[in-house]
Design a protein around this motif. Structure first.
Motif, PDB file in Angstrom:
ATOM      1  N   GLY A 173      42.946  38.214  39.720  1.00 39.74           N
ATOM      2  CA  GLY A 173      43.121  38.790  41.048  1.00 39.74           C
ATOM      3  C   GLY A 173      41.982  38.540  42.003  1.00 39.74           C
ATOM      4  O   GLY A 173      40.824  38.445  41.617  1.00 39.74           O
ATOM      5  N   ASN A 174      42.328  38.459  43.255  1.00 39.13           N
ATOM      6  CA  ASN A 174      41.406  38.451  44.387  1.00 39.13           C
ATOM      7  C   ASN A 174      41.630  39.769  45.125  1.00 39.13           C
ATOM      8  O   ASN A 174      42.764  40.017  45.561  1.00 39.13           O
ATOM      9  N   PRO A 175      40.629  40.646  45.216  1.00 35.52           N
ATOM     10  CA  PRO A 175      39.193  40.448  44.988  1.00 35.52           C
ATOM     11  C   PRO A 175      38.673  41.026  43.680  1.00 35.52           C
ATOM     12  O   PRO A 175      37.478  40.951  43.423  1.00 35.52           O
ATOM     13  N   THR A 176      39.520  41.629  42.868  1.00 35.43           N
ATOM     14  CA  THR A 176      39.044  42.418  41.731  1.00 35.43           C
ATOM     15  C   THR A 176      38.602  41.597  40.534  1.00 35.43           C
ATOM     16  O   THR A 176      37.836  42.075  39.702  1.00 35.43           O
ATOM     17  N   GLY A 177      39.139  40.378  40.392  1.00 37.76           N
ATOM     18  CA  GLY A 177      38.875  39.592  39.192  1.00 37.76           C
ATOM     19  C   GLY A 177      39.654  40.063  37.982  1.00 37.76           C
ATOM     20  O   GLY A 177      39.418  39.588  36.865  1.00 37.76           O
ATOM     21  N   GLU A 315      37.110  39.446  35.246  1.00 34.69           N
ATOM     22  CA  GLU A 315      37.711  38.874  34.040  1.00 34.69           C
ATOM     23  C   GLU A 315      38.166  37.437  34.262  1.00 34.69           C
ATOM     24  O   GLU A 315      38.404  36.701  33.306  1.00 34.69           O
ATOM     25  N   GLY A 316      38.309  37.058  35.528  1.00 32.19           N
ATOM     26  CA  GLY A 316      38.720  35.710  35.887  1.00 32.19           C
ATOM     27  C   GLY A 316      38.564  35.503  37.376  1.00 32.19           C
ATOM     28  O   GLY A 316      38.139  36.394  38.112  1.00 32.19           O
ATOM     29  N   GLY A 317      38.896  34.294  37.834  1.00 32.77           N
ATOM     30  CA  GLY A 317      38.832  33.997  39.257  1.00 32.77           C
ATOM     31  C   GLY A 317      37.453  33.594  39.709  1.00 32.77           C
ATOM     32  O   GLY A 317      36.652  33.021  38.959  1.00 32.77           O
ATOM     33  N   CYS A 318      37.115  33.941  40.963  1.00 34.93           N
ATOM     34  CA  CYS A 318      35.816  33.536  41.508  1.00 34.93           C
ATOM     35  C   CYS A 318      35.197  34.590  42.416  1.00 34.93           C
ATOM     36  O   CYS A 318      34.327  34.273  43.218  1.00 34.93           O
ATOM     37  N   PHE A 319      35.635  35.858  42.283  1.00 35.18           N
ATOM     38  CA  PHE A 319      35.130  36.917  43.152  1.00 35.18           C
ATOM     39  C   PHE A 319      34.636  38.114  42.349  1.00 35.18           C
ATOM     40  O   PHE A 319      35.160  38.430  41.273  1.00 35.18           O
ATOM     41  N   LEU A 320      33.654  38.811  42.922  1.00 31.19           N
ATOM     42  CA  LEU A 320      33.226  40.123  42.477  1.00 31.19           C
ATOM     43  C   LEU A 320      33.535  41.131  43.578  1.00 31.19           C
ATOM     44  O   LEU A 320      33.318  40.842  44.759  1.00 31.19           O
ATOM     45  N   LEU A 321      34.014  42.305  43.186  1.00 32.91           N
ATOM     46  CA  LEU A 321      34.222  43.395  44.131  1.00 32.91           C
ATOM     47  C   LEU A 321      33.154  44.435  43.843  1.00 32.91           C
ATOM     48  O   LEU A 321      33.148  45.047  42.764  1.00 32.91           O
TER      49      LEU A 321
END
Length: 396
Positions: A173-177, A315-321
């Protein structure tokens, strides 16, 4: 009688409801100051594979510069199908689009009518709500529970009703990862079957999953597979976001409708760029890219938690919230913090409020992109090391 020139032009209700991208002001300011962009998901890592770039040159030089079959170059569709986790017919079940953005809009236009409801997870990519609005739909948000952004079955069930026509997911997910678990997807499948609902999932970050996890596609889940539309992109995997290459994966019957909608939107995307990826995608090592992306996540976590932010590791993706409330002591929200950080360090992050259906719920969050070169992250660490927010709420 001539129309008065003082009258305002008529704008459709669905267009008037659009708010526009929340990042424009920030990016203009960042460009003027030469800031380090830790906001936009545009890949700073990985770099485009040299083989793909050369293949684009070759395709242009070979005269592949005219229209291609609107659903996409067959070699590229075959390449996409090979990379998917379930058997897929590239001729009848894959459609190449102008990025994942067009893919999302096509999918929504194909499955909902004005007034239909679309269930989506909150927080989420802000453009999801805008795309639903543009298609005439009504968003029904399901709040993910802090601090680890979990989906509660009761919250999910409460969002469904007689007007529910689609569920819109994003995993990772974006932005949660967040990476949705098979159990969470199973709960969605049960409700989708009960309410006869199509499930659309943006899986653009599926190659970047960390800590030994596996990303489960909705095409792998009983009850979802037969009612699924996958939105995909080549932008992040191959670091070619400017090429605007995305795709839709659906069963043959749905694909016919998706392609009819595509015919009256773009009717296809850039032929030589499709040819290039179809010919040379294998020159990019996605396994190494995923491992290196996890390393960059860890570096970004070290930098920003070291400042005092509270962050559940992506857990995945390219963002940190990131929750900045402990760092600011409640003296400012995420937007004011963003500007103070930019003023003091020349590092740009994104206020998180626009990712939430209720902006007040996201007031203390910022989003940080970590798909950057290690040298960039090292420079960010140097710049923010001594930063301490001191300002009060700022009316910007």
């Amino acid at each position: 009688m001539a129309r008065s020139t003082n009258q305002r032009p008529h704008i459709s209700a669905r267009a008037a409801a659009l708010q526009g991208n929340s990042l424009g002001e920030l990016f203009q300011l960042a460009r003027e100051r030469g800031a380090i962009d830790m906001a936009l998901g545009t890949p700073g890592y990985p770099e485009p594979a040299a083989g793909i770039i050369q293949a684009a040159h070759d395709a242009l030089g070979a005269g592949r510069n005219q229209y291609v079959f609107p659903p996409g170059d067959l070699a590229l569709r075959e390449r996409i199908a090979e990379g998917l986790p379930t058997p897929t017919d590239p001729r009848t079940e894959v459609t190449v689009t102008v990025g994942a953005t067009e893919a999302l809009c096509i999918a929504l236009l194909a499955v909902i009518d004005p007034g239909d409801e679309v269930v989506l997870l909150d927080p989420g990519y802000e453009q999801f709500r805008a795309a639903i609005t543009l298609a005439g739909g009504v968003p029904r948000s399901v709040a993910l529970r802090e601090p680890d952004w979990r989906l509660e079955p009761a919250d999910l069930a409460a969002a469904f009703g007689p007007r529910t026509r689609a569920v819109l997911l994003n995993s990772p997910g974006n932005p949660t990862g967040r990476v949705l678990t098979p159990q969470e997807l199973g709960s969605i499948a049960e409700l989708a079957q009960t309410w006869d609902t199509t499930v659309i999932c943006d899986e653009v970050y599926g190659s970047f999953v960390f800590d030994g996890r596996l990303s489960t596609s909705i095409t792998e889940v009983p009850g979802l597979a037969e009612r699924s539309i996958v939105v995909g992109s080549l932008s992040k995997d191959y670091a070619i976001s400017g090429w605007r290459l995305g795709f839709l994966r659906a069963d043959a019957e749905r694909t016919k409708t998706l392609r009819h909608v595509q015919e009256v939107t773009t009717n296809g995307t850039a032929a030589p760029l499709q040819v290039a990826v179809g010919a040379a995608a294998a020159s990019a090592d996605l396994k190494v890219a995923a491992e290196e992306m996890a390393r960059r996540r860890d570096l970004a976590l070290e930098i920003f938690t070291g400042m005092g932010m509270r962050i559940t590791p992506a857990e995945g993706g390219c963002f940190l919230l990131a929750d900045v409330s402990a760092l600011t002591g409640g003296r400012m929200d995420g937007r004011a913090f963003t500007f103070e950080l930019l003023d003091a360090t020349g590092v740009l992050v994104v206020p998180g409020a626009s990712s939430f259906a209720d902006p007040a719920r996201g007031a203390n969050y910022v989003r940080i992109a970590f798909n950057r070169q290690v040298g960039v992250l090292d420079e960010v660490a140097r710049r923010v090391r001594s930063f301490r927010p001191a300002g009060e709420q700022r009316g910007v």
